[in-house]
Design a protein around this motif. Structure first.
Motif, PDB file in Angstrom:
ATOM      1  N   VAL A 233       0.844  -1.202   0.000  1.00  0.00           N
ATOM      2  CA  VAL A 233       0.000   0.000   0.000  1.00  0.00           C
ATOM      3  C   VAL A 233       0.874   1.245   0.000  1.00  0.00           C
ATOM      4  O   VAL A 233       0.645   2.195  -0.764  1.00  0.00           O
ATOM      5  N   ARG A 234       1.889   1.250   0.852  1.00  0.00           N
ATOM      6  CA  ARG A 234       2.832   2.379   0.893  1.00  0.00           C
ATOM      7  C   ARG A 234       3.480   2.613  -0.460  1.00  0.00           C
ATOM      8  O   ARG A 234       3.529   3.749  -0.957  1.00  0.00           O
ATOM      9  N   ASP A 235       3.978   1.542  -1.080  1.00  0.00           N
ATOM     10  CA  ASP A 235       4.692   1.688  -2.345  1.00  0.00           C
ATOM     11  C   ASP A 235       3.762   2.140  -3.468  1.00  0.00           C
ATOM     12  O   ASP A 235       4.142   2.949  -4.321  1.00  0.00           O
ATOM     13  N   VAL A 236       2.541   1.603  -3.491  1.00  0.00           N
ATOM     14  CA  VAL A 236       1.584   2.015  -4.517  1.00  0.00           C
ATOM     15  C   VAL A 236       1.234   3.482  -4.352  1.00  0.00           C
ATOM     16  O   VAL A 236       1.309   4.280  -5.302  1.00  0.00           O
ATOM     17  N   LEU A 237       0.843   3.871  -3.151  1.00  0.00           N
ATOM     18  CA  LEU A 237       0.399   5.253  -2.935  1.00  0.00           C
ATOM     19  C   LEU A 237       1.537   6.250  -3.106  1.00  0.00           C
ATOM     20  O   LEU A 237       1.309   7.395  -3.525  1.00  0.00           O
ATOM     21  N   SER A 238       2.768   5.831  -2.817  1.00  0.00           N
ATOM     22  CA  SER A 238       3.911   6.739  -2.941  1.00  0.00           C
ATOM     23  C   SER A 238       4.162   7.149  -4.385  1.00  0.00           C
ATOM     24  O   SER A 238       4.856   8.139  -4.633  1.00  0.00           O
ATOM     25  N   ALA A 239       3.590   6.408  -5.332  1.00  0.00           N
ATOM     26  CA  ALA A 239       3.746   6.788  -6.737  1.00  0.00           C
ATOM     27  C   ALA A 239       2.942   8.038  -7.078  1.00  0.00           C
ATOM     28  O   ALA A 239       3.213   8.690  -8.095  1.00  0.00           O
ATOM     29  N   SER A 240       1.963   8.390  -6.226  1.00  0.00           N
ATOM     30  CA  SER A 240       1.118   9.553  -6.529  1.00  0.00           C
ATOM     31  C   SER A 240       0.933  10.513  -5.360  1.00  0.00           C
ATOM     32  O   SER A 240       0.456  11.632  -5.561  1.00  0.00           O
ATOM     33  N   PHE A 241       1.305  10.096  -4.136  1.00  0.00           N
ATOM     34  CA  PHE A 241       1.024  10.909  -2.955  1.00  0.00           C
ATOM     35  C   PHE A 241       2.237  10.934  -2.025  1.00  0.00           C
ATOM     36  O   PHE A 241       3.129  10.086  -2.117  1.00  0.00           O
ATOM     37  N   SER A 242       2.234  11.904  -1.108  1.00  0.00           N
ATOM     38  CA  SER A 242       3.197  11.866  -0.011  1.00  0.00           C
ATOM     39  C   SER A 242       2.638  10.939   1.060  1.00  0.00           C
ATOM     40  O   SER A 242       1.484  11.065   1.463  1.00  0.00           O
ATOM     41  N   VAL A 243       3.453   9.979   1.481  1.00  0.00           N
ATOM     42  CA  VAL A 243       2.961   8.893   2.337  1.00  0.00           C
ATOM     43  C   VAL A 243       3.892   8.703   3.529  1.00  0.00           C
ATOM     44  O   VAL A 243       5.119   8.723   3.399  1.00  0.00           O
ATOM     45  N   VAL A 244       3.301   8.483   4.697  1.00  0.00           N
ATOM     46  CA  VAL A 244       4.014   7.999   5.880  1.00  0.00           C
ATOM     47  C   VAL A 244       3.371   6.682   6.265  1.00  0.00           C
ATOM     48  O   VAL A 244       2.140   6.569   6.300  1.00  0.00           O
ATOM     49  N   ALA A 245       4.186   5.656   6.528  1.00  0.00           N
ATOM     50  CA  ALA A 245       3.653   4.339   6.869  1.00  0.00           C
ATOM     51  C   ALA A 245       4.399   3.766   8.059  1.00  0.00           C
ATOM     52  O   ALA A 245       5.538   4.150   8.352  1.00  0.00           O
ATOM     53  N   THR A 246       3.768   2.845   8.736  1.00  0.00           N
ATOM     54  CA  THR A 246       4.383   2.126   9.847  1.00  0.00           C
ATOM     55  C   THR A 246       5.742   1.579   9.433  1.00  0.00           C
ATOM     56  O   THR A 246       5.877   0.971   8.363  1.00  0.00           O
TER      57      THR A 246
ATOM     58  N   GLN B 195       6.071  -2.242  13.418  1.00  0.00           N
ATOM     59  CA  GLN B 195       5.816  -1.531  14.674  1.00  0.00           C
ATOM     60  C   GLN B 195       4.320  -1.221  14.772  1.00  0.00           C
ATOM     61  O   GLN B 195       3.874  -0.087  14.614  1.00  0.00           O
ATOM     62  N   ASN B 196       3.550  -2.283  15.059  1.00  0.00           N
ATOM     63  CA  ASN B 196       2.094  -2.175  14.986  1.00  0.00           C
ATOM     64  C   ASN B 196       1.402  -2.285  16.338  1.00  0.00           C
ATOM     65  O   ASN B 196       0.216  -2.597  16.407  1.00  0.00           O
ATOM     66  N   ASN B 197       2.149  -1.991  17.430  1.00  0.00           N
ATOM     67  CA  ASN B 197       1.574  -2.162  18.758  1.00  0.00           C
ATOM     68  C   ASN B 197       1.261  -0.820  19.407  1.00  0.00           C
ATOM     69  O   ASN B 197       1.214   0.220  18.757  1.00  0.00           O
ATOM     70  N   GLU B 198       1.067  -0.837  20.727  1.00  0.00           N
ATOM     71  CA  GLU B 198       0.633   0.361  21.451  1.00  0.00           C
ATOM     72  C   GLU B 198       1.664   1.484  21.416  1.00  0.00           C
ATOM     73  O   GLU B 198       1.327   2.643  21.698  1.00  0.00           O
ATOM     74  N   LEU B 199       2.910   1.181  21.091  1.00  0.00           N
ATOM     75  CA  LEU B 199       3.931   2.215  20.922  1.00  0.00           C
ATOM     76  C   LEU B 199       4.138   2.564  19.448  1.00  0.00           C
ATOM     77  O   LEU B 199       4.248   3.735  19.089  1.00  0.00           O
ATOM     78  N   GLY B 200       4.186   1.539  18.608  1.00  0.00           N
ATOM     79  CA  GLY B 200       4.458   1.781  17.195  1.00  0.00           C
ATOM     80  C   GLY B 200       3.344   2.520  16.477  1.00  0.00           C
ATOM     81  O   GLY B 200       3.606   3.350  15.599  1.00  0.00           O
ATOM     82  N   VAL B 201       2.097   2.249  16.843  1.00  0.00           N
ATOM     83  CA  VAL B 201       0.971   2.914  16.170  1.00  0.00           C
ATOM     84  C   VAL B 201       0.982   4.423  16.411  1.00  0.00           C
ATOM     85  O   VAL B 201       0.919   5.209  15.461  1.00  0.00           O
ATOM     86  N   PRO B 202       1.069   4.882  17.679  1.00  0.00           N
ATOM     87  CA  PRO B 202       1.141   6.337  17.860  1.00  0.00           C
ATOM     88  C   PRO B 202       2.379   6.957  17.232  1.00  0.00           C
ATOM     89  O   PRO B 202       2.327   8.078  16.725  1.00  0.00           O
ATOM     90  N   LYS B 203       3.487   6.216  17.229  1.00  0.00           N
ATOM     91  CA  LYS B 203       4.700   6.769  16.618  1.00  0.00           C
ATOM     92  C   LYS B 203       4.497   7.013  15.120  1.00  0.00           C
ATOM     93  O   LYS B 203       5.014   7.984  14.571  1.00  0.00           O
ATOM     94  N   THR B 204       3.728   6.135  14.463  1.00  0.00           N
ATOM     95  CA  THR B 204       3.455   6.331  13.037  1.00  0.00           C
ATOM     96  C   THR B 204       2.712   7.638  12.813  1.00  0.00           C
ATOM     97  O   THR B 204       3.056   8.423  11.919  1.00  0.00           O
ATOM     98  N   LEU B 205       1.683   7.893  13.617  1.00  0.00           N
ATOM     99  CA  LEU B 205       0.952   9.164  13.484  1.00  0.00           C
ATOM    100  C   LEU B 205       1.874  10.347  13.738  1.00  0.00           C
ATOM    101  O   LEU B 205       1.838  11.348  13.015  1.00  0.00           O
ATOM    102  N   LEU B 206       2.709  10.240  14.765  1.00  0.00           N
ATOM    103  CA  LEU B 206       3.590  11.356  15.118  1.00  0.00           C
ATOM    104  C   LEU B 206       4.686  11.575  14.085  1.00  0.00           C
ATOM    105  O   LEU B 206       5.320  12.631  14.067  1.00  0.00           O
ATOM    106  N   SER B 207       4.901  10.601  13.205  1.00  0.00           N
ATOM    107  CA  SER B 207       5.910  10.741  12.148  1.00  0.00           C
ATOM    108  C   SER B 207       5.392  11.511  10.945  1.00  0.00           C
ATOM    109  O   SER B 207       6.165  11.876  10.056  1.00  0.00           O
TER     110      SER B 207
END
Length: 477
Positions: free
Chosen positions: A130-143, A147-159
């Motif tokens: 999903v990240r690679d596809v969308l990066s062809a047309s949009f600015s993207v930040v992805a996990t 890092q998909n747990n209680e620490l990694g998820v908020p860190k993704t938003l904060l990135s």
């Protein structure tokens, strides 16, 4: 993230212990490992059983942290260092929950789409696609990584920045209510579920309960304009839609199907004319939203066609055409530990799939390995799968039968539960002399040293706690 110390203090309910020299200075990143701090970061001191982040506040300050969050007031020497460095020190009641508090507040600054992604298998691979596809047309930040747990998820938003057009958030789950808790601050407007398998069945008891837990992502989508991406070939998709009340709430539903049935489907994104090359890489015709394009993946295995059509459905929903999507999919590369093919100096091929395993991914990996063109012998090294509870013996026996039906010359099993893989493989007709068992990494490497020759191929697969990446390292080195 771009927040000053006053905002951080307000959003976390903190108390300033040391005022910054420049109150307008923004923290533009977050870290809780002092070794990962970059100049301008917020450092969060997390307590732990073995390592307490409070002990590393001085290192974080010297590395350039402009704000430090603590739940224990530092000593006078550390406070003096903070003043010298011009950094703020803020005390909060709990630094773990403070990270979530910050992400919840920062979510309100984000103007782009937020895509939540979960599933029993294929989460990280699909997230990367999903990240690679969308990066062809949009600015993207992805996990990052998994890092998909209680620490990694908020860190993704904060990135992400307010200008980021799409944020892709992978969400892990170990029980009912956990995805709902994550969605409470992630607030996705799009949600993708890869599949409903047997991962975490020990904790949830049945695939029906796993489906209910995954449905929490779709349930969190906003009424009227949220969009769900679901697997039309998964038997539990109707239960997910029922539990989430997606149709009643007028949530948009996009179906994808990469099940390689080579027939037209009712899906919005699907594949036809699927073929594997000699290295197990699929090529197919991608059909998406009435458009089509030929696509060839660098990822191996038929199961990745499903992951690719999932990513394609998100791209199409955001207006991308089939040709652009197919080109982005073709450029995607596998991560280390996820069916990563390595050519060893000794002349044999390693398929490194040691990062994690469950029954579904084990079967997919064996199918992929069997499809490879190999000059010499095929050897599979399989270890224990975790979090299966009362189902553990039956699941490992099932993998043994799958291994016996695969095109293997040798099977090497390691781990207590994997004894059931070995036994079931023999019972299913695999020659007993070709099924080997050992209880240690050195034992595995010893067996492989006797077996492997130039032209051979070896698959390495187990749950992460088995540490079979050490087998891969030993083979490479």
């Amino acid at each position: 993230m771009r927040l000053n110390s006053k905002q951080i203090c307000e959003y976390t309910g903190g108390r300033v212990l040391v005022n910054p020299i420049d109150a307008s200075k923004l923290a533009c990143g977050v870290a809780w490992d002092s070794r990962a701090v970059s100049p301008g970061d917020l450092y969060v001191a997390l307590p732990g059983e073995n390592v307490d982040g409070h002990a590393f506040v001085p290192q974080a300050l010297r590395a350039g942290a402009v704000v430090v969050l603590v739940q224990e007031a530092p000593d006078e020497a550390t406070c003096l260092l903070a003043r010298e460095m011009g950094a703020a020190v803020i005390e909060v009641s709990n630094t773990f929950s403070a990270i979530t508090d910050l992400a919840r507040a920062w979510r309100g600054y984000l103007r782009g789409h937020v895509v939540g992604l979960t599933g029993s298998t294929g989460k990280t691979t699909t997230k990367n696609l999903v990240r690679d596809v969308l990066s062809a047309s949009f600015s993207v930040v992805a996990t990052q990584a998994n890092q998909n747990n209680e620490l990694g998820v908020p860190k993704t938003l904060l990135s992400a920045d307010p200008e980021t057009e799409v944020v892709v958030v992978e969400m892990g789950m170990r029980g009912l209510g956990q995805i709902a808790d994550l969605c409470d601050f992630v607030k996705p407007d799009m949600g993708l579920i890869t599949n409903i398998g047997e991962s975490h069945i020990e904790l949830l008891g049945s695939r029906e309960n796993i489906a209910r837990a995954k449905a929490e992502l779709i349930e969190a989508l906003p009424d009227g304009y949220g969009c769900a991406f679901v697997n039309s070939s998964d038997a539990y998709t109707p239960l997910v839609l029922e539990c989430s009340k997606a149709i009643e709430r007028s949530v948009g539903i996009w179906f994808y199907d990469g099940s390689a049935r080579d027939v037209d489907t009712a899906a919005d994104a699907y594949a036809t004319d699927v073929e594997l090359d000699s290295e197990g890489r699929p090529g197919f015709v991608l059909h998406v939203a009435g458009d089509e394009a030929v696509c060839k993946l660098n990822l191996r295995g038929l199961h990745n066609v499903q992951n690719a059509t999932a990513a394609a459905s998100v791209g199409a929903r955001l207006g991308m055409d089939a040709a652009t999507i197919a080109s982005a999919l073709a450029s995607a590369q596998p991560e280390a530990g996820r069916q990563h093919v390595i050519q060893a100096r000794a002349g044999f091929t390693i398929v490194d799939d040691a990062y994690n395993a469950n029954p579904d991914s084990m079967r997919a990996s064996l199918a992929m390995f069997s499809s490879l063109a190999v000059q010499g012998k095929r050897v599979a090294v399989l270890g224990d799968m975790g979090e299966l509870g009362d189902y553990a013996v039956a699941c490992h026996e099932g993998i043994g039968r799958a291994a016996a039906a695969s095109n293997l010359d040798y099977l090497v099993c390691t781990g207590e539960l994997s004894a059931h893989i070995a036994r079931a493989a023999r019972e299913a007709g695999m020659d007993a002399d070709t099924v080997l068992e050992t209880d240690s990494i050195p034992g595995v490497l010893g067996e492989l040293d006797n077996l492997l020759e130039p032209g051979d191929a070896v698959l390495v697969k187990a749950s992460h706690f088995m540490g079979l990446e050490r087998v891969v390292g030993g083979l490479v080195n």
